[in-house]
Scaffold this motif. Structure first.
Motif, short mmCIF file in Angstrom:
data_model
loop_
_atom_site.label_atom_id
_atom_site.label_comp_id
_atom_site.label_asym_id
_atom_site.label_seq_id
_atom_site.Cartn_x
_atom_site.Cartn_y
_atom_site.Cartn_z
N ASP A 82 67.52 62.63 48.53
CA ASP A 82 67.43 61.61 47.83
C ASP A 82 68.62 60.83 47.24
N HIS A 83 69.52 61.57 46.82
CA HIS A 83 70.85 61.32 46.10
C HIS A 83 72.14 61.55 46.70
N CYS A 84 72.21 62.63 47.65
CA CYS A 84 73.48 63.07 48.10
C CYS A 84 73.50 62.88 49.43
N ALA A 85 72.48 62.93 50.40
CA ALA A 85 72.51 62.92 51.68
C ALA A 85 73.13 61.59 52.18
N ALA A 86 73.26 60.29 51.63
CA ALA A 86 73.80 59.21 52.34
C ALA A 86 75.33 59.22 52.47
N CYS A 87 75.90 60.18 51.82
CA CYS A 87 77.15 60.72 52.14
C CYS A 87 77.49 61.61 52.71
N HIS A 88 76.83 62.92 52.04
CA HIS A 88 76.66 64.12 52.88
C HIS A 88 75.97 64.64 53.89
N TYR A 103 87.51 57.47 51.99
CA TYR A 103 88.62 57.82 52.10
C TYR A 103 88.93 58.69 50.87
N PRO A 104 89.10 59.68 50.53
CA PRO A 104 88.96 60.61 51.64
C PRO A 104 87.45 60.83 51.97
N PRO A 105 87.22 61.43 53.10
CA PRO A 105 85.83 61.45 53.56
C PRO A 105 85.02 62.62 53.00
N ALA A 106 83.72 62.56 53.03
CA ALA A 106 83.11 63.61 52.43
C ALA A 106 83.13 64.91 53.12
N PRO A 107 83.69 66.18 52.89
CA PRO A 107 83.79 67.06 53.35
C PRO A 107 82.77 67.80 53.90
N ASP A 108 82.98 68.74 55.03
CA ASP A 108 81.69 69.76 55.50
C ASP A 108 81.67 70.71 54.38
N ASN A 116 84.36 78.23 48.66
CA ASN A 116 85.15 79.03 47.82
C ASN A 116 85.41 78.55 46.53
N LEU A 117 84.94 77.09 46.26
CA LEU A 117 84.77 76.78 44.78
C LEU A 117 84.07 77.79 44.20
N THR A 118 84.14 77.75 42.86
CA THR A 118 83.31 78.71 41.95
C THR A 118 82.00 77.82 41.50
N GLU A 121 83.21 75.19 39.23
CA GLU A 121 83.61 73.99 39.90
C GLU A 121 82.78 73.06 40.54
N LEU A 122 81.75 73.36 41.07
CA LEU A 122 80.87 72.68 41.94
C LEU A 122 79.81 72.02 40.67
N PHE A 123 79.57 72.66 39.59
CA PHE A 123 78.92 72.24 38.62
C PHE A 123 79.51 70.80 37.93
N GLY A 129 82.10 63.88 38.83
CA GLY A 129 82.43 62.93 39.98
C GLY A 129 84.02 63.42 40.11
N ILE A 130 84.81 62.70 41.21
CA ILE A 130 85.90 63.16 41.36
C ILE A 130 86.82 61.57 41.46
N ARG A 131 87.59 61.51 40.53
CA ARG A 131 88.41 60.02 40.32
C ARG A 131 88.80 59.67 41.69
N THR A 133 87.95 58.78 44.43
CA THR A 133 87.23 59.04 45.72
C THR A 133 85.91 58.40 45.42
N GLY A 134 85.03 58.43 46.64
CA GLY A 134 83.80 57.92 46.86
C GLY A 134 82.70 58.81 45.56
N MET A 135 83.21 60.09 45.34
CA MET A 135 82.28 61.02 44.77
C MET A 135 81.92 60.54 43.20
N SER A 137 79.87 60.29 39.63
CA SER A 137 79.49 61.37 38.60
C SER A 137 77.94 61.12 38.23
N TRP A 138 77.16 62.13 38.40
CA TRP A 138 75.89 62.22 38.23
C TRP A 138 75.39 62.67 36.78
N GLY A 139 76.28 63.26 36.04
CA GLY A 139 75.93 63.77 34.55
C GLY A 139 75.84 62.66 33.73
C1 HEC Z 1 78.89 57.52 47.63
C2 HEC Z 1 79.26 58.52 48.45
C3 HEC Z 1 78.79 60.01 47.84
C4 HEC Z 1 77.53 60.22 47.03
C5 HEC Z 1 76.37 59.65 47.09
C6 HEC Z 1 77.86 61.85 46.75
N1 HEC Z 1 78.80 62.21 47.02
FE1 HEC Z 1 79.67 64.29 46.75
N2 HEC Z 1 81.21 63.66 47.50
C7 HEC Z 1 81.80 62.40 47.96
C8 HEC Z 1 83.27 62.44 48.43
C9 HEC Z 1 83.77 61.41 49.44
C10 HEC Z 1 83.45 63.74 48.32
C11 HEC Z 1 84.92 64.14 48.57
C12 HEC Z 1 85.95 63.97 47.57
C13 HEC Z 1 87.35 64.75 47.65
O1 HEC Z 1 87.65 64.73 48.85
O2 HEC Z 1 87.93 64.74 46.58
C14 HEC Z 1 82.49 64.40 47.60
C15 HEC Z 1 82.87 65.61 47.15
C16 HEC Z 1 81.56 66.40 46.62
C17 HEC Z 1 81.72 67.91 46.13
C18 HEC Z 1 83.06 68.47 46.22
C19 HEC Z 1 83.21 69.44 47.40
C20 HEC Z 1 84.61 69.78 47.89
O3 HEC Z 1 84.70 70.70 48.56
O4 HEC Z 1 85.56 69.37 47.30
C21 HEC Z 1 80.64 68.22 45.61
C22 HEC Z 1 80.36 69.56 45.05
C23 HEC Z 1 79.90 67.01 45.81
N3 HEC Z 1 80.56 66.03 46.41
C24 HEC Z 1 78.50 67.30 45.50
C25 HEC Z 1 77.56 66.07 45.44
C26 HEC Z 1 76.02 66.15 45.12
C27 HEC Z 1 75.36 67.18 44.64
C28 HEC Z 1 75.66 64.88 45.13
C29 HEC Z 1 74.19 64.30 44.96
C30 HEC Z 1 73.72 64.59 43.63
C31 HEC Z 1 76.73 63.96 45.85
N4 HEC Z 1 77.98 64.76 45.83
C32 HEC Z 1 76.69 62.58 46.09
C33 HEC Z 1 80.82 61.45 47.99
C34 HEC Z 1 79.71 61.22 47.72
#
Ligand code: HEC
Length: 215
Positions: A82-88, A103-108, A116-118, A121-123, A129-131, A133-135, A137-139
């Motif tokens: 529902d929340h993450c797949a649109a990008c990941h 930019y940067p793209p969502a990684p594999d 290898n992240l702890t 770190e993932l939490f 979120g990540i400043r 970038t497109g990621m 914050s969800w908290g």
């Molecule tokens: C709008 C797009 C978008 C959505 C929605 C999104 N992400 Fe991301 N996410 C990204 C991008 C882009 C990166 C890569 C950022 C970078 O390279 O630093 C990322 C990176 C991450 C990473 C770090 C992976 C790594 O190897 O650096 C995690 C963990 C993550 N996302 C989890 C989630 C989760 C869980 C959700 C849903 C709750 C989510 N993301 C929703 C765009 C998104």
């Protein structure tokens, strides 16, 4: 003496950051600010190092309080769909319309770089979120959110072993656009023959009412 060592280490770190940053911008100059380019290996490396440096050891070393169980994974799977797949994308490959073109793209996320992240770190990343970038914050500071994020960490660990069945199930849970919903409704109506006749009849009537002069 200790202070001097810290000072020298700090000066070297600063030189690397400024120098590296300069190099990256020089390189970026050739591409303008288009997000269609791929980040260079240097830029990717520098960004990940900066991220690692910014995280406190406390945050990095947190352990997952949520147990690994089929129910938790199922819960996290639907949350992810529902929340993450649109990008990941459902399988974490990042091969999604939006994720690919950021930019940067969502990684594999099935690959070592992410695995290898702890857990900590993932939490932290999911919560904050990540400043720049497109990621997102969800908290929002609630313990419910935290539980959800820890469950998602369990799911990220499971990504390399996601089964085809699980992925199929997730597809039904992906958000749908109004067009897709309409298409599905039409399919249902079609399969449910009699109702579809009813639909067209009603549609025609209301059409006539609205445009009485057309006939
Ligand atoms: C709008 C797009 C978008 C959505 C929605 C999104 N992400 Fe991301 N996410 C990204 C991008 C882009 C990166 C890569 C950022 C970078 O390279 O630093 C990322 C990176 C991450 C990473 C770090 C992976 C790594 O190897 O650096 C995690 C963990 C993550 N996302 C989890 C989630 C989760 C869980 C959700 C849903 C709750 C989510 N993301 C929703 C765009 C998104």
């Amino acid at each position: 003496m200790r202070n001097l060592i810290w000072f020298v280490a700090g000066a070297i770190a600063l030189a690397i950051i400024v120098g590296g940053g300069g190099l990256i911008f020089l390189k970026a100059g050739a591409n303008g600010f288009s997000a269609r380019a791929q980040p260079s290996a240097l830029e990717h490396f520098a960004a990940r190092q900066a991220r690692a440096l910014a995280l406190s050891t406390g945050a990095r070393d947190r352990t997952n309080p949520v147990a690994d169980s089929p129910e938790i994974l199922a819960d996290a799977r639907s949350h992810w769909a529902d929340h993450c797949a649109a990008c990941h994308s459902n399988n974490g490959s990042g091969d999604a319309e939006m994720g690919r073109h950021l930019y940067p793209p969502a990684p594999d996320m099935r690959q070592a770089d992410t695995q290898n992240l702890t857990d900590g770190e993932l939490f932290y990343i999911i919560q904050n979120g990540i400043r720049l970038t497109g990621m997102p914050s969800w908290g929002s500071g609630t313990s419910r959110d935290e539980q959800d994020s820890w469950k998602l960490v369990r799911f990220i660990r499971h990504l390399p072993n996601l089964t085809a069945d699980e992925e199929r199930e997730m597809k039904d849970l992906n958000p749908k656009s109004p067009d897709e919903m309409k298409e599905e409704q039409e399919e249902r109506d079609f399969l449910n023959g009699s109702q579809s006749d009813e639909h067209t009849k009603n549609g025609d009537q209301s059409n006539e009412r609205r445009h009485p002069h057309q006939h």
